[in-house]
Write a protein that holds these residues in place. Sequence first.
Motif, PDB file in Angstrom:
ATOM      1  N   GLU A  16      13.415 -20.828  18.946  1.00  0.00           N
ATOM      2  CA  GLU A  16      13.275 -21.863  19.978  1.00  0.00           C
ATOM      3  C   GLU A  16      12.404 -21.353  21.125  1.00  0.00           C
ATOM      4  O   GLU A  16      11.527 -22.059  21.609  1.00  0.00           O
ATOM      5  CB  GLU A  16      14.668 -22.264  20.496  1.00  0.00           C
ATOM      6  N   GLU A  61      10.135 -18.967  20.920  1.00  0.00           N
ATOM      7  CA  GLU A  61       8.772 -18.837  20.390  1.00  0.00           C
ATOM      8  C   GLU A  61       8.088 -20.208  20.337  1.00  0.00           C
ATOM      9  O   GLU A  61       6.912 -20.345  20.688  1.00  0.00           O
ATOM     10  CB  GLU A  61       8.807 -18.202  18.989  1.00  0.00           C
ATOM     11  N   ARG A  62       8.849 -21.245  19.903  1.00  0.00           N
ATOM     12  CA  ARG A  62       8.289 -22.601  19.833  1.00  0.00           C
ATOM     13  C   ARG A  62       7.895 -23.086  21.224  1.00  0.00           C
ATOM     14  O   ARG A  62       6.803 -23.611  21.426  1.00  0.00           O
ATOM     15  CB  ARG A  62       9.322 -23.549  19.201  1.00  0.00           C
ATOM     16  N   LYS A  63       8.800 -22.868  22.214  1.00  0.00           N
ATOM     17  CA  LYS A  63       8.505 -23.298  23.585  1.00  0.00           C
ATOM     18  C   LYS A  63       7.310 -22.521  24.148  1.00  0.00           C
ATOM     19  O   LYS A  63       6.481 -23.074  24.870  1.00  0.00           O
ATOM     20  CB  LYS A  63       9.740 -23.125  24.479  1.00  0.00           C
ATOM     21  N   LYS A  64       7.237 -21.215  23.808  1.00  0.00           N
ATOM     22  CA  LYS A  64       6.119 -20.397  24.250  1.00  0.00           C
ATOM     23  C   LYS A  64       4.794 -20.942  23.684  1.00  0.00           C
ATOM     24  O   LYS A  64       3.789 -21.032  24.400  1.00  0.00           O
ATOM     25  CB  LYS A  64       6.348 -18.949  23.787  1.00  0.00           C
ATOM     26  N   MET A  65       4.799 -21.321  22.396  1.00  0.00           N
ATOM     27  CA  MET A  65       3.601 -21.872  21.766  1.00  0.00           C
ATOM     28  C   MET A  65       3.222 -23.207  22.418  1.00  0.00           C
ATOM     29  O   MET A  65       2.043 -23.466  22.662  1.00  0.00           O
ATOM     30  CB  MET A  65       3.812 -22.066  20.254  1.00  0.00           C
ATOM     31  N   GLU A  66       4.237 -24.045  22.712  1.00  0.00           N
ATOM     32  CA  GLU A  66       3.970 -25.312  23.396  1.00  0.00           C
ATOM     33  C   GLU A  66       3.320 -25.056  24.750  1.00  0.00           C
ATOM     34  O   GLU A  66       2.364 -25.722  25.135  1.00  0.00           O
ATOM     35  CB  GLU A  66       5.272 -26.107  23.594  1.00  0.00           C
ATOM     36  N   MET A  67       3.876 -24.064  25.475  1.00  0.00           N
ATOM     37  CA  MET A  67       3.346 -23.722  26.796  1.00  0.00           C
ATOM     38  C   MET A  67       1.908 -23.211  26.674  1.00  0.00           C
ATOM     39  O   MET A  67       1.041 -23.581  27.466  1.00  0.00           O
ATOM     40  CB  MET A  67       4.243 -22.669  27.459  1.00  0.00           C
ATOM     41  N   ARG A  68       1.641 -22.378  25.646  1.00  0.00           N
ATOM     42  CA  ARG A  68       0.278 -21.877  25.424  1.00  0.00           C
ATOM     43  C   ARG A  68      -0.698 -23.031  25.194  1.00  0.00           C
ATOM     44  O   ARG A  68      -1.803 -23.040  25.716  1.00  0.00           O
ATOM     45  CB  ARG A  68       0.241 -20.955  24.197  1.00  0.00           C
ATOM     46  N   GLU A  69      -0.271 -23.980  24.336  1.00  0.00           N
ATOM     47  CA  GLU A  69      -1.121 -25.136  24.047  1.00  0.00           C
ATOM     48  C   GLU A  69      -1.413 -25.918  25.326  1.00  0.00           C
ATOM     49  O   GLU A  69      -2.548 -26.348  25.553  1.00  0.00           O
ATOM     50  CB  GLU A  69      -0.453 -26.042  23.003  1.00  0.00           C
ATOM     51  N   LYS A  70      -0.384 -26.107  26.177  1.00  0.00           N
ATOM     52  CA  LYS A  70      -0.582 -26.834  27.441  1.00  0.00           C
ATOM     53  C   LYS A  70      -1.551 -26.085  28.353  1.00  0.00           C
ATOM     54  O   LYS A  70      -2.437 -26.681  28.975  1.00  0.00           O
ATOM     55  CB  LYS A  70       0.755 -27.051  28.152  1.00  0.00           C
ATOM     56  N   GLU A 124      -3.860 -23.881  27.411  1.00  0.00           N
ATOM     57  CA  GLU A 124      -5.217 -23.955  26.832  1.00  0.00           C
ATOM     58  C   GLU A 124      -5.848 -25.308  27.116  1.00  0.00           C
ATOM     59  O   GLU A 124      -7.042 -25.399  27.413  1.00  0.00           O
ATOM     60  CB  GLU A 124      -5.167 -23.685  25.324  1.00  0.00           C
TER      61      GLU A 124
END
Length: 161
Positions: free
Chosen positions: A42, A44-53, A55
Amino acid sequence: GKNDIIRNLATVRSSGHLSMDDIDDEEMSRMAFAVVQAMEEEIERKKMEMREKVELQLGRAESETRRLAQVWEELGVLGDPMRKQVATVRRKIDIANRELKLLVQSYQKKEKEYKEALEAFHEKNNEKAQLNTTLMELVNESEKLRMKKLEELSKIIDPSL
């Protein structure tokens, strides 16, 4: 999934029908590991979402920076939008004038040489024509003299002629 594991763990702790004695240490460790793993996933998923935002925001910021730089550049030439083109054309006109001046000088020199060559040609042609006329006169004169000499020799051989 992870939510089922978390619910099962919570149910085991809160319900009275299963005691801690009913769940052995290995099962408890497995469930705890599953919960930890689910939480890590969870995060890691939130971290990836944050990275996408982030970027996406960076992309917007870069786009905005480019747009503002273009506006800034356009402001710089606003005083005379054709300044560069005018300067380029003026430089080309200056170059053309210099080249034209050199070509005029070259033309005048060659025109003078042409006139001199044409004059020399006519002089030589006239000289040749005079020489041809002189040659014809000499040939005619020579022919007359030889004919006269032949006539004299003929009279010597045959005086009756």
